[in-house]
Design an enzyme around this catalytic site. Structure first.
Site, PDB file in Angstrom:
ATOM      1  N   ARG A   8       0.866  -1.183   0.000  1.00  0.00           N
ATOM      2  CA  ARG A   8       0.000   0.000   0.000  1.00  0.00           C
ATOM      3  C   ARG A   8       0.900   1.228   0.000  1.00  0.00           C
ATOM      4  O   ARG A   8       1.893   1.314   0.737  1.00  0.00           O
ATOM      5  CB  ARG A   8      -0.917   0.046   1.219  1.00  0.00           C
ATOM      6  CG  ARG A   8      -1.894   1.233   1.108  1.00  0.00           C
ATOM      7  CD  ARG A   8      -2.721   1.479   2.351  1.00  0.00           C
ATOM      8  NE  ARG A   8      -3.527   2.687   2.134  1.00  0.00           N
ATOM      9  CZ  ARG A   8      -4.094   3.381   3.098  1.00  0.00           C
ATOM     10  NH1 ARG A   8      -3.953   3.023   4.362  1.00  0.00           N
ATOM     11  NH2 ARG A   8      -4.802   4.468   2.812  1.00  0.00           N
ATOM     12  N   HIS A   9       0.566   2.204  -0.832  1.00  0.00           N
ATOM     13  CA  HIS A   9       1.380   3.414  -0.985  1.00  0.00           C
ATOM     14  C   HIS A   9       1.609   4.124   0.344  1.00  0.00           C
ATOM     15  O   HIS A   9       0.915   3.895   1.343  1.00  0.00           O
ATOM     16  CB  HIS A   9       0.708   4.372  -1.975  1.00  0.00           C
ATOM     17  CG  HIS A   9      -0.627   4.872  -1.493  1.00  0.00           C
ATOM     18  ND1 HIS A   9      -0.774   5.862  -0.553  1.00  0.00           N
ATOM     19  CD2 HIS A   9      -1.889   4.487  -1.822  1.00  0.00           C
ATOM     20  CE1 HIS A   9      -2.055   6.087  -0.310  1.00  0.00           C
ATOM     21  NE2 HIS A   9      -2.756   5.252  -1.076  1.00  0.00           N
ATOM     22  N   ASN A  15      -4.774  11.117   3.222  1.00  0.00           N
ATOM     23  CA  ASN A  15      -4.793  10.086   4.258  1.00  0.00           C
ATOM     24  C   ASN A  15      -4.699  10.720   5.647  1.00  0.00           C
ATOM     25  O   ASN A  15      -5.377  10.303   6.589  1.00  0.00           O
ATOM     26  CB  ASN A  15      -3.613   9.122   4.108  1.00  0.00           C
ATOM     27  CG  ASN A  15      -3.688   8.247   2.883  1.00  0.00           C
ATOM     28  OD1 ASN A  15      -2.648   7.801   2.385  1.00  0.00           O
ATOM     29  ND2 ASN A  15      -4.875   7.974   2.365  1.00  0.00           N
ATOM     30  N   ARG A  60       0.680   9.042  -6.227  1.00  0.00           N
ATOM     31  CA  ARG A  60       1.141   8.585  -4.913  1.00  0.00           C
ATOM     32  C   ARG A  60       1.776   7.208  -4.965  1.00  0.00           C
ATOM     33  O   ARG A  60       2.681   6.916  -4.181  1.00  0.00           O
ATOM     34  CB  ARG A  60      -0.007   8.623  -3.906  1.00  0.00           C
ATOM     35  CG  ARG A  60      -1.251   7.789  -4.246  1.00  0.00           C
ATOM     36  CD  ARG A  60      -2.396   8.193  -3.324  1.00  0.00           C
ATOM     37  NE  ARG A  60      -3.627   7.423  -3.460  1.00  0.00           N
ATOM     38  CZ  ARG A  60      -4.595   7.689  -4.330  1.00  0.00           C
ATOM     39  NH1 ARG A  60      -4.468   8.688  -5.184  1.00  0.00           N
ATOM     40  NH2 ARG A  60      -5.701   6.958  -4.338  1.00  0.00           N
ATOM     41  N   GLU A  87      -7.051   2.848  -7.123  1.00  0.00           N
ATOM     42  CA  GLU A  87      -8.006   2.767  -6.024  1.00  0.00           C
ATOM     43  C   GLU A  87      -9.424   2.748  -6.567  1.00  0.00           C
ATOM     44  O   GLU A  87      -9.670   3.045  -7.735  1.00  0.00           O
ATOM     45  CB  GLU A  87      -7.801   3.985  -5.096  1.00  0.00           C
ATOM     46  CG  GLU A  87      -8.667   4.019  -3.845  1.00  0.00           C
ATOM     47  CD  GLU A  87      -8.475   2.810  -2.941  1.00  0.00           C
ATOM     48  OE1 GLU A  87      -8.905   1.698  -3.344  1.00  0.00           O
ATOM     49  OE2 GLU A  87      -7.940   2.980  -1.827  1.00  0.00           O
TER      50      GLU A  87
END
Length: 232
Positions: A8-9, A15, A60, A87
């Site tokens: 996961r980035h 976020n 990202r 996503e």
């Protein structure tokens, strides 16, 4: 057999402030960059050499991959983007606060149609609910969303297998990774709340995925220890 390190980035601006990112994009924060530097150093400490690298085409994930490859001594390997492993798209809710969508809009929809029974509905119901209320027309119904996720990751794994790759690294997104794990192994609980920079281990052989450890933070922990040792 292909060993897949599905990441996961790193943590982004959205976020950090609790906004639904989806197909919109914000860069990694300073803390987010540091977390992925730790991840890269963790891979290096474990002497993991990647044969190929893949990510979504979101900024990202591209930024995250750059830090991974440079700090794990894996620069220069073949690397390509695949928009199919983006996503989820939240349509007109992209960029809105998570709470507005997941604690407000969606529970009201499920209550109105009688599908809320005290536990949060599955991905199919969530995706189709978002699609139904998206005023922009960008969100994807579950059939389309799940189809492009499975197709994207499967084509990547097959390409890696065809080229004789043993280890590959993929950078994708929290909800996409969670959906993918559940799709390939429905008996597993649907992963939720995957940490930024976590690693989900998969293997691929003869057209079949096998799920290993999900949301592994040990590489980041190891890299953090290495970074602290270098600074002291």
């Amino acid at each position: 057999m292909v060993n897949i390190y599905l990441v996961r980035h790193g943590k982004t601006m959205f976020n950090t402030i609790g906004r639904a990112q989806g197909w919109s994009d914000t860069p990694l924060t300073e803390a987010g960059e540091l977390g992925i530097i730790e991840l890269g150093l963790g891979f290096k400490e474990k002497e993991i050499k990647f044969d190929r690298a893949y990510s979504s085409d979101s900024g990202r994930t591209i930024q995250t991959m750059g830090f991974i490859l440079s700090h794990s001594d894996n620069e220069g390997i073949p690397y390509r983007f695949d928009k199919r492993i983006r996503e989820w798209c939240f349509g007109s809710f992209d960029g809105g606060y998570d709470g507005e969508l997941f604690d407000g809009v969606l529970p009201r929809i499920f209550a109105e149609n009688g599908s809320f029974n005290g536990t949060f509905p599955d991905d199919e119901k969530i995706a189709n609910a978002i699609f139904a209320v998206d005023t922009a027309g960008w969100a994807e119904p579950w059939e389309k969303l799940s189809g492009r996720i499975i197709e994207g990751f499967t084509d990547i794994a097959r390409e890696a297998e065809t080229t004789g790759s043993k280890n590959i690294v993929i950078v994708s997104h929290g909800m996409t990774i969670g959906s993918f794990v559940k799709l390939i192994n429905p008996e597993l609980p649907r992963p939720r709340g995957l940490d930024n920079g976590s690693v989900t281990h998969l293997t691929f052989e003869d057209g079949k995925f096998t799920v290993g450890l999900v949301g592994d933070m040990s590489y980041r922990t190891l890299g953090n220890q290495k970074l602290n040792a270098l600074q002291n």
